[in-house]
Design a protein around this motif. Structure first.
Motif: not given
Length: 193
Positions: A14-31, A94-96
């Motif tokens: 619950g601590a505040a953080t200034n790190d708002s960078r996104l770690n995003a990826s596209i997942i295969a729709d078959s997942a 692996i995430g897909s």
């Protein structure tokens, strides 16, 4: 339809953080696996973990969406899980794998406030019952996610955004069953085979 997975977007303390960078990826729709369907665990990993998340469904076409208008682009939410291998091959794909992105029944969003207050509770067939996810712990909140992602690419109707990969002690195995409730209403059932 795109499945967009966000990692490292959950703060347990619950601590505040200034790190708002996104770690995003596209997942295969078959997942994608819908509620009630079985997930077949591959044998290339010795262990698996399930990570609960809030899933946003995009309801209209948008690019460069201003934060103040972002709520107009989310038409429904659902409980969701992502599956992660432990002790398997190191590979982003692996995430897909088939079944790695689970999503419940979508509930229409009429009040944008629910995006910041939603909780997901989980019950399994071993009697475990707890609340492993709360939207209040998201570092980058849902409306900001929509705005930021729309600056990278066009969001289209039906796109799904998996808001986080919340830490979890859920370790699925063959014969494991779970049900997840979104804001107290049963939303997702998954069987592992």
């Amino acid at each position: 339809m795109k499945l967009i997975g966000i990692k490292d977007n959950y703060c347990l303390t619950g601590a505040a953080t200034n790190d708002s960078r996104l770690n995003a990826s596209i997942i295969a729709d078959s997942a994608l696996t819908r509620s009630g369907k079985p997930v077949f665990l591959p044998d290339f990993a010795s262990q698996w973990t399930l990570h609960p998340t809030l899933v946003l469904r995009v309801g209209r076409l948008g690019k460069h969406i201003a934060h103040r208008f972002a709520h107009r682009y989310i038409d429904a939410i659902a409980a969701g899980f992502t599956l992660q291998a432990i002790g398997g091959p190191e590979c982003e794909l692996i995430g897909s794998i088939d079944g790695a992105a689970m999503v419940g029944d979508f509930i229409s969003v009429t009040d944008p406030e629910v995006l910041c207050t939603s909780t997901i509770s989980v019950t399994d067939n071993h009697g475990l019952c707890y609340t492993p996810f709360t939207a209040a712990a998201l570092i980058v909140k849902p409306l900001e996610l929509v705005s930021t992602l729309s600056n990278l690419f066009t969001l289209k109707m039906g796109d799904l955004i998996f808001c986080s990969q919340a830490p979890s002690q859920l370790a699925p195995h063959i014969g494991y069953n779970i049900s997840a409730s979104l804001n107290g209403i049963e939303n997702l059932k998954i069987r592992f085979r």
